[in-house]
Design a protein around this motif. Sequence first.
Motif, PDB file in Angstrom:
ATOM      1  N   THR A  78       0.829  -1.208   0.000  1.00 18.69           N
ATOM      2  CA  THR A  78       0.000   0.000   0.000  1.00 18.69           C
ATOM      3  C   THR A  78       0.862   1.256   0.000  1.00 18.69           C
ATOM      4  O   THR A  78       0.606   2.216  -0.753  1.00 18.69           O
ATOM      5  CB  THR A  78      -0.932   0.014   1.221  1.00 18.69           C
ATOM      6  OG1 THR A  78      -1.761  -1.152   1.186  1.00 18.69           O
ATOM      7  CG2 THR A  78      -1.808   1.259   1.221  1.00 18.69           C
ATOM      8  N   LYS A  79       1.900   1.257   0.828  1.00 19.17           N
ATOM      9  CA  LYS A  79       2.790   2.419   0.868  1.00 19.17           C
ATOM     10  C   LYS A  79       3.557   2.571  -0.443  1.00 19.17           C
ATOM     11  O   LYS A  79       3.792   3.696  -0.905  1.00 19.17           O
ATOM     12  CB  LYS A  79       3.759   2.301   2.039  1.00 19.17           C
ATOM     13  CG  LYS A  79       3.125   2.554   3.398  1.00 19.17           C
ATOM     14  CD  LYS A  79       4.174   2.586   4.499  1.00 19.17           C
ATOM     15  CE  LYS A  79       3.558   2.969   5.844  1.00 19.17           C
ATOM     16  NZ  LYS A  79       4.578   3.005   6.922  1.00 19.17           N
ATOM     17  N   LEU A  80       3.944   1.456  -1.035  1.00 20.76           N
ATOM     18  CA  LEU A  80       4.643   1.528  -2.323  1.00 20.76           C
ATOM     19  C   LEU A  80       3.731   2.089  -3.407  1.00 20.76           C
ATOM     20  O   LEU A  80       4.160   2.878  -4.250  1.00 20.76           O
ATOM     21  CB  LEU A  80       5.129   0.133  -2.734  1.00 20.76           C
ATOM     22  CG  LEU A  80       6.477  -0.332  -2.208  1.00 20.76           C
ATOM     23  CD1 LEU A  80       6.771  -1.728  -2.732  1.00 20.76           C
ATOM     24  CD2 LEU A  80       7.591   0.631  -2.579  1.00 20.76           C
ATOM     25  N   GLU A  81       2.482   1.663  -3.381  1.00 17.92           N
ATOM     26  CA  GLU A  81       1.493   2.142  -4.344  1.00 17.92           C
ATOM     27  C   GLU A  81       1.346   3.656  -4.239  1.00 17.92           C
ATOM     28  O   GLU A  81       1.315   4.378  -5.244  1.00 17.92           O
ATOM     29  CB  GLU A  81       0.161   1.446  -4.051  1.00 17.92           C
ATOM     30  CG  GLU A  81      -0.930   1.657  -5.056  1.00 17.92           C
ATOM     31  CD  GLU A  81      -2.179   0.862  -4.685  1.00 17.92           C
ATOM     32  OE1 GLU A  81      -2.753   0.232  -5.578  1.00 17.92           O
ATOM     33  OE2 GLU A  81      -2.575   0.879  -3.504  1.00 17.92           O
ATOM     34  N   ILE A  86       2.020   9.028  -6.097  1.00 13.62           N
ATOM     35  CA  ILE A  86       1.775  10.332  -5.484  1.00 13.62           C
ATOM     36  C   ILE A  86       2.455  11.466  -6.244  1.00 13.62           C
ATOM     37  O   ILE A  86       2.032  12.630  -6.147  1.00 13.62           O
ATOM     38  CB  ILE A  86       2.250  10.331  -4.003  1.00 13.62           C
ATOM     39  CG1 ILE A  86       1.643  11.495  -3.225  1.00 13.62           C
ATOM     40  CG2 ILE A  86       3.760  10.366  -3.923  1.00 13.62           C
ATOM     41  CD1 ILE A  86       0.167  11.366  -2.967  1.00 13.62           C
ATOM     42  N   ILE A  87       3.472  11.135  -7.041  1.00 14.33           N
ATOM     43  CA  ILE A  87       4.158  12.202  -7.781  1.00 14.33           C
ATOM     44  C   ILE A  87       3.202  12.903  -8.739  1.00 14.33           C
ATOM     45  O   ILE A  87       3.336  14.100  -9.019  1.00 14.33           O
ATOM     46  CB  ILE A  87       5.384  11.647  -8.542  1.00 14.33           C
ATOM     47  CG1 ILE A  87       6.255  12.814  -9.051  1.00 14.33           C
ATOM     48  CG2 ILE A  87       4.959  10.747  -9.688  1.00 14.33           C
ATOM     49  CD1 ILE A  87       7.607  12.387  -9.545  1.00 14.33           C
ATOM     50  N   ASN A  88       2.199  12.168  -9.232  1.00 14.97           N
ATOM     51  CA  ASN A  88       1.212  12.787 -10.115  1.00 14.97           C
ATOM     52  C   ASN A  88       0.385  13.837  -9.385  1.00 14.97           C
ATOM     53  O   ASN A  88       0.055  14.885  -9.935  1.00 14.97           O
ATOM     54  CB  ASN A  88       0.281  11.709 -10.687  1.00 14.97           C
ATOM     55  CG  ASN A  88       0.998  10.760 -11.607  1.00 14.97           C
ATOM     56  OD1 ASN A  88       1.471  11.136 -12.668  1.00 14.97           O
ATOM     57  ND2 ASN A  88       1.106   9.504 -11.201  1.00 14.97           N
ATOM     58  N   ARG A 440      -2.560  15.027 -14.504  1.00 15.12           N
ATOM     59  CA  ARG A 440      -1.868  14.603 -13.289  1.00 15.12           C
ATOM     60  C   ARG A 440      -2.820  13.967 -12.278  1.00 15.12           C
ATOM     61  O   ARG A 440      -2.473  12.995 -11.604  1.00 15.12           O
ATOM     62  CB  ARG A 440      -1.152  15.787 -12.646  1.00 15.12           C
ATOM     63  CG  ARG A 440      -0.023  16.386 -13.470  1.00 15.12           C
ATOM     64  CD  ARG A 440       1.103  15.380 -13.707  1.00 15.12           C
ATOM     65  NE  ARG A 440       0.847  14.486 -14.843  1.00 15.12           N
ATOM     66  CZ  ARG A 440       1.368  13.269 -14.973  1.00 15.12           C
ATOM     67  NH1 ARG A 440       2.151  12.784 -14.046  1.00 15.12           N
ATOM     68  NH2 ARG A 440       1.108  12.536 -16.032  1.00 15.12           N
ATOM     69  N   VAL A 441      -4.030  14.524 -12.151  1.00  9.20           N
ATOM     70  CA  VAL A 441      -5.005  13.943 -11.225  1.00  9.20           C
ATOM     71  C   VAL A 441      -5.337  12.516 -11.652  1.00  9.20           C
ATOM     72  O   VAL A 441      -5.321  11.575 -10.846  1.00  9.20           O
ATOM     73  CB  VAL A 441      -6.286  14.795 -11.168  1.00  9.20           C
ATOM     74  CG1 VAL A 441      -7.395  14.046 -10.439  1.00  9.20           C
ATOM     75  CG2 VAL A 441      -6.019  16.109 -10.452  1.00  9.20           C
ATOM     76  N   MET A 442      -5.634  12.340 -12.943  1.00  5.55           N
ATOM     77  CA  MET A 442      -5.976  11.012 -13.423  1.00  5.55           C
ATOM     78  C   MET A 442      -4.787  10.062 -13.329  1.00  5.55           C
ATOM     79  O   MET A 442      -4.948   8.876 -13.011  1.00  5.55           O
ATOM     80  CB  MET A 442      -6.473  11.081 -14.868  1.00  5.55           C
ATOM     81  CG  MET A 442      -7.887  11.589 -15.002  1.00  5.55           C
ATOM     82  SD  MET A 442      -9.059  10.697 -13.937  1.00  5.55           S
ATOM     83  CE  MET A 442      -8.852   9.001 -14.522  1.00  5.55           C
ATOM     84  N   SER A 447      -2.427   5.352 -11.015  1.00  2.00           N
ATOM     85  CA  SER A 447      -1.217   4.712 -10.496  1.00  2.00           C
ATOM     86  C   SER A 447      -1.314   4.361  -9.013  1.00  2.00           C
ATOM     87  O   SER A 447      -0.689   3.401  -8.559  1.00  2.00           O
ATOM     88  CB  SER A 447       0.003   5.609 -10.745  1.00  2.00           C
ATOM     89  OG  SER A 447      -0.194   6.891 -10.192  1.00  2.00           O
ATOM     90  N   MET A 448      -2.106   5.106  -8.246  1.00  2.00           N
ATOM     91  CA  MET A 448      -2.224   4.814  -6.816  1.00  2.00           C
ATOM     92  C   MET A 448      -3.327   3.815  -6.493  1.00  2.00           C
ATOM     93  O   MET A 448      -3.511   3.456  -5.333  1.00  2.00           O
ATOM     94  CB  MET A 448      -2.458   6.103  -6.028  1.00  2.00           C
ATOM     95  CG  MET A 448      -1.232   6.990  -5.942  1.00  2.00           C
ATOM     96  SD  MET A 448      -1.364   8.269  -4.680  1.00  2.00           S
ATOM     97  CE  MET A 448      -2.702   9.257  -5.328  1.00  2.00           C
TER      98      MET A 448
END
Length: 530
Positions: A78-81, A86-88, A440-442, A447-448
């Motif tokens: 979960t933390k890796l995800e 999160i950069i997005n 970026r939001v999408m 990705s998360m």
Amino acid sequence: MSLSPSRPSLPSSESMDSPKTQQKDISDQSPAKKPARNWYAFACALLASMTSVLLGYDVAVMSGAAIFIKDDLHVSDTKLEILAGIINIYSLIGSLAAGRTSDWIGRRYTMVLAAAIFFVGAILMCLATNYAFLMVGRFIAGVGVGYALVIAPVYTAEIAPASARGFLTSFPEVFINFGVLLGYISNFAFAGVPNYLNWRLMFLVGAIPPVFLAVGVLLLMPESPRWLVMQGRHAAAATVLARISTSPEEAELQLEEIKAAAAGGHSIHGEGVWKELLLRPTPSVRRVLLAAIGLQFFHQASGIDSVVLYSPRIFEKAGITSKSQKLGATVAVGFTKTAFILVATFLLDRVGRRPLLLSSAGGMVASLLALASALLVIERRGNDGRKIPKPALGLSIATVLTFVASFAMGLGPMAWVYSSEIFPIRLRAQGTSLGTATNRVMGGVVSMTFISLYKAITISGSFFLYAGLASAGWVFFYVMLPETKGRTLEDMEEVFGGWKETGTKEVEVAGVGHGAGDEDDGETKTVLTV
């Protein structure tokens, strides 16, 4: 650009003999009549687009680094995800601020700012001793990525001639893909280093490109002539246009067009733009905004970041268990993505935006459906304890490659090319930043949520979902995006203003070399059909 009612006139012998009066619709030119390429504009676009390397590298390097971060820092899935995606979200800050910043300090210094911010972020990620420290570095790098994503296509669109704008403004996506490839190669190269060091070296390598980019921009690149006009610096704009145009007549005409397009009470520092974009848009601006936001939404909703970030996991689910084999297959993804973006680069100004975009989206839908079907077979065989069939494994790998190839040859570059060219000059920087923020939001959402999504609905179900979203995207592109090939930046409001109501719109354009006030001097006219 001079627009006037149609009236019969015979061109004078002077106008017939003068090259500057023989301008034709760029989209209809034969190769023999194609305008000469300005290599200085080409070099400036190339250098500006290199800022996009930052995003590609940072996204891709995390796909391999995550394997080692998990072991070294004992981080959960979960933390890796969250760390990967999160950069997005962090880049939202940079992308939303970039429009106003570039209107204030200029396109050129905004590129330098992006490089400096990313450099600091890369160094902090390299030095991180725990998850929280790593997240701080990720945040700073994300802000730099947001700036780079907006400013690279905006600057490139503003210096590119209409005849080569698709070619030149596809460069940011070329360098995003090049950055992805470098990130994968870095993963593969440092995989054999001890775990406490390998992922740090992967991030450290990312601090090198920003240094060269900042120096190159400061030493070699001029400011955007359109930004200079917005500041009232017409002489400086004329000097830059003289260098990036193919003739003095073209430079003079472009300056007059830019001055006319920049008029209308827009503040030189960009105040009031949000009101004009969101609160009181004209019908054409509303359509432009919808086109840009929709294009950027489907750019990410089709799942490209899931494939780029988590390709090692996808290959693992397909039956590849060796770390080196998973990273090797991931490098193949990077090579494929980079190779096919070069195909798009050379076709954008020849084939046009719409045919390339629709072909790309169609290929993505077919690839996603085939990938999901192959993974479904593998899942069922695995659940029954049976051996994974080699054809299903081969199809999984092949369809991942065809998916990224289809994306790279159309939708990938088109999101940046199209979004950067359709906004009016007074709205371009901040309008592009709004589209980038949507992207970026999408990207962050996709990705998360990928790991959680495939755990909830299986990995095959995830790709069936992405296939459905990509199909909706194809319909949106077909209905909402008119062709812009061969049209000047100053002409886009006309394109979007007349497209919906009439389907086609004919606009007569005065020949090159004539100012807006010339009427009866026998110029050649060209009919542009939208």
